[in-house]
Write a protein that holds these residues in place. Structure first.
Motif, PDB file in Angstrom:
ATOM      1  N   ARG A 104       5.305   9.278   3.987  1.00 33.35           N
ATOM      2  CA  ARG A 104       5.649   8.598   5.455  1.00 33.35           C
ATOM      3  C   ARG A 104       4.348   7.997   5.779  1.00 33.35           C
ATOM      4  N   VAL A 105       3.476   7.602   4.630  1.00 34.65           N
ATOM      5  CA  VAL A 105       2.182   7.217   5.651  1.00 34.65           C
ATOM      6  C   VAL A 105       2.293   5.319   4.707  1.00 34.65           C
ATOM      7  N   HIS A 106       1.729   4.516   5.377  1.00 37.16           N
ATOM      8  CA  HIS A 106       1.477   3.078   4.725  1.00 37.16           C
ATOM      9  C   HIS A 106       0.243   3.044   4.275  1.00 37.16           C
ATOM     10  N   ASN A 136       0.736  -1.072   0.384  1.00 35.30           N
ATOM     11  CA  ASN A 136      -0.282   0.076  -0.053  1.00 35.30           C
ATOM     12  C   ASN A 136       0.749   1.089   0.121  1.00 35.30           C
ATOM     13  N   GLN A 137       1.742   0.894   0.716  1.00 34.20           N
ATOM     14  CA  GLN A 137       2.615   1.821   0.864  1.00 34.20           C
ATOM     15  C   GLN A 137       3.157   2.896   0.094  1.00 34.20           C
ATOM     16  N   GLN A 138       3.380   1.803  -1.549  1.00 31.48           N
ATOM     17  CA  GLN A 138       4.574   1.824  -2.302  1.00 31.48           C
ATOM     18  C   GLN A 138       3.758   2.241  -3.638  1.00 31.48           C
ATOM     19  N   GLU A 166      -3.352   7.919   7.095  1.00 33.68           N
ATOM     20  CA  GLU A 166      -2.046   8.366   7.500  1.00 33.68           C
ATOM     21  C   GLU A 166      -1.523   9.769   7.366  1.00 33.68           C
ATOM     22  N   ILE A 167      -2.177  10.424   5.825  1.00 32.32           N
ATOM     23  CA  ILE A 167      -1.985  11.571   5.843  1.00 32.32           C
ATOM     24  C   ILE A 167      -2.722  12.597   5.773  1.00 32.32           C
ATOM     25  N   ILE A 168      -3.818  12.506   6.310  1.00 31.02           N
ATOM     26  CA  ILE A 168      -4.277  13.071   7.394  1.00 31.02           C
ATOM     27  C   ILE A 168      -4.331  13.387   8.417  1.00 31.02           C
ATOM     28  N   SER A 169      -3.956  12.029   9.708  1.00 29.78           N
ATOM     29  CA  SER A 169      -3.864  11.903  10.883  1.00 29.78           C
ATOM     30  C   SER A 169      -2.911  12.101  11.507  1.00 29.78           C
ATOM     31  N   VAL A 180      -0.564  18.565  -0.178  1.00 35.16           N
ATOM     32  CA  VAL A 180      -0.901  17.850   1.514  1.00 35.16           C
ATOM     33  C   VAL A 180      -0.415  16.501   1.472  1.00 35.16           C
ATOM     34  N   CYS A 181      -0.933  15.665   0.142  1.00 36.20           N
ATOM     35  CA  CYS A 181      -0.301  14.717   0.026  1.00 36.20           C
ATOM     36  C   CYS A 181       0.988  14.281  -0.231  1.00 36.20           C
TER      37      CYS A 181
END
Length: 500
Positions: free
Chosen positions: A385-387, A343-345, A391-394, A378-379
């Motif tokens: 740095r998110v999986h 998912n991160q990739q 987490e982009i929001i949080s 933002v994205c």
RNA sequence: GGCCCGUUCGUUUAUCGGUUAGGACGCCAGGUUUUCAUCCUGGUAGGAGGGGUUCGACUCCCCUACGGGCUACCA
């Protein structure tokens, strides 16, 4: 050569779970590889277990993944209807044929009677031995059978398994598989309510729908012997069989089940569901922050491999390289860490605007009403740095609101109160400057005053975001804006000073 | 219990008789980075056990052990 036709045949007894998605995926890939047809068939022959909304859930899930059927309920096709409950009469005809040919018989035993048999004898099986002493059209005199038939209660039609035979077939994944007919039970093929069981419906439909390859879960392997027997009774050529290894729990103890989502803390369903019953509430992969392509890529490799080291595949690529003989034989545990890595990739390589649209609802839910362009920026800063997309929001709340708390530990360790005036001056300059001047303002100020950048950047970071983690500070400030950044620094410095 | 299927690093897989048993995730270490992350480098770790067959077995056969599935008028 006949064109390939495969089917994904879930039963609408609940939400489609991840193992089912993988089965659908493999069927889809196989169909597309050979430019064949991918069919969705709803196996709703069990009226008691029917769950309203389940069919819609299944279709919505397939749609989210982009695994659209070429034929199926709501998709059309020449071989319908595609819901088994709408094919009741068809099955009856074929059941009658089996009856007429002596390959099936009526059984009048009540469910309760059978229950008792099983209780008193753990090994009880309705088979070629026991049927000789049970209540059925083989043992009862014709008049009695006629009477019971007219009475119409507890009539089941059972398949008459021949004695002393070896039933064998070839499985594309496992090779030659064989069973002794004496071990097989006389499966019910038509139930008391007139509905067929899976066994009859499945082979009648597969034949009528001209299915060339049956690709399904390993749990069907034992009953395949019954199925090939029926193909023989009907004089039909059986399709090719492929029994997929199961997806196991992370512990390896048993197949992954619907309950495991809550148990292990990761999704096992594609889409979320809200229910009145607490235990039926769950978060799906989508809302948990997974991208459909990532889940599919992960699933594709869980039980199949291309034979080389490639791991990242687009759906079209998978269609091209997929093959049944590369499917693994043993069950694979569900590894959420690997799923997150995929998912991160995918997130990292996703277009910012596309990501923005996938997290937009989440942002709005949290009360962050920003433009889609801002969200996309933002994205862009957060995606490395998110999986998971959520987490982009949080993890990036400071892009939408000032921090509520600060990393006091680090401040106590690295903040020097005597620098307070410098921070305030920097804040003033930023507030009065342009956004593309931010970097020059900070670095220039620090340099001109003979200060150390290392004493300022971390503190500014905490002032802006509250913590030591996050994207490039200058980029973040540029996005947040000069005025807002300036205010946050001024406010934070006042707070930092109070800690000393 | 019976039947069927399976068994390579912690996980997922490559190997289709001859390899220093390879990759990826995870983990550890180092580098890059103002931080975190990304990225790069390196490391960690494996053929369930026992018999055969063979010049040679992870690979083929058998046994055992272990795991899984099925054993409903559920799919």
């Amino acid at each position: 050569m006949k064109s390939v036709r495969v089917r994904f045949a879930p039963s609408p007894t609940g939400p489609l779970h991840i193992g089912g998605v993988r089965t659908a995926l493999y069927n889809y890939l196989f169909a597309k590889k050979f430019k064949g047809t991918f069919i969705l068939r709803i196996e709703d022959t069990d009226q008691n277990r029917y769950v309203p909304g389940a069919e819609a859930y299944i279709i919505d899930s397939l749609r989210w993944f982009g695994l659209l059927p070429d034929e199926g309920p709501e998709f059309g096709g020449e071989y319908g209807p595609y819901r088994q409950s709408e094919r009741k009469e068809i099955y009856k005809q074929y059941g009658d044929k089996l009856l007429a040919d002596g390959n099936a018989y009526y059984a009048f035993d009540t469910p309760e009677e059978l229950e008792m048999m099983r209780e008193s004898d753990q090994t009880f099986k309705y088979d070629s031995k026991s049927r000789k002493v049970l209540k059925n059209s083989l043992t009862l005199p014709p008049e009695k059978v006629k009477e019971l038939l007219e009475k119409g209660e507890n009539i089941a039609v059972r398949l008459k398994i021949p004695e002393n035979e070896i039933i064998s077939f070839n499985d594309e994944i496992r090779g030659h598989v064989s069973f002794e007919s004496n071990e097989l039970d006389d499966k019910v093929i038509l139930k008391g309510d007139g509905m067929p069981t899976y066994h009859l419906a499945n082979i009648v439909d597969d034949h009528l729908m001209e299915i060339t390859h049956v690709i399904r879960g390993e749990e069907w392997l034992p009953s395949t012997a019954h199925h090939v027997l029926m193909y023989r009774f009907f004089g039909w050529t059986p399709p090719s069989f492929s029994h997929l290894p199961l997806i196991l729990k992370p512990t390896g103890q048993g197949k992954l089940s619907k309950r495991d989502g809550a148990k292990f803390g990761f999704p096992v369903f594609p889409l979320s569901r809200d229910s009145d019953h607490e235990e039926d509430n769950f978060t799906g992969f989508k809302d948990d922050g997974f991208l459909p392509e990532a889940v599919l890529n992960f699933l594709a490799l869980l039980g199949w491999s291309p034979g080389n080291d490639q791991e990242m595949f687009t759906l079209p690529e998978l269609c091209e390289v997929f093959s049944l003989d590369k499917i693994t034989k043993s069950g694979a545990r569900f590894d959420i860490d690997k799923a997150k890595w995929f998912n991160q990739q995918y997130i990292i390589h996703s277009d910012n605007l596309k990501l923005a649209y996938t997290v937009q609802d989440k942002a709005i839910d949290e009360g962050y009403n920003v433009s889609i362009e801002y969200l996309a920026d933002v994205c862009g800063l957060m995606k490395e740095r998110v999986h998971k997309t959520d987490e982009i929001i949080s993890g990036g709340r400071f892009f939408f609101e000032p921090p509520h708390a600060f990393d006091d530990e680090t401040i106590k360790k690295r903040y020097k109160p005597e620098n307070s005036k410098h921070f305030l001056k920097i804040a003033d300059q930023i507030g009065a400057g342009e956004k593309n001047e931010i970097e020059q303002i900070i670095k220039g100020y620090v340099q001109e005053n003979g200060l150390k950048l290392g004493e300022f950047m971390p503190i500014l970071r905490i002032a802006l975001s509250g913590s030591m983690q996050g994207p490039d500070l200058i980029q973040s400030m540029m996005l947040i804006g000069n005025k807002e950044s300036s205010e946050r620094i001024t406010l934070a410095v006042a707070y930092f000073d109070k800690l000393f």
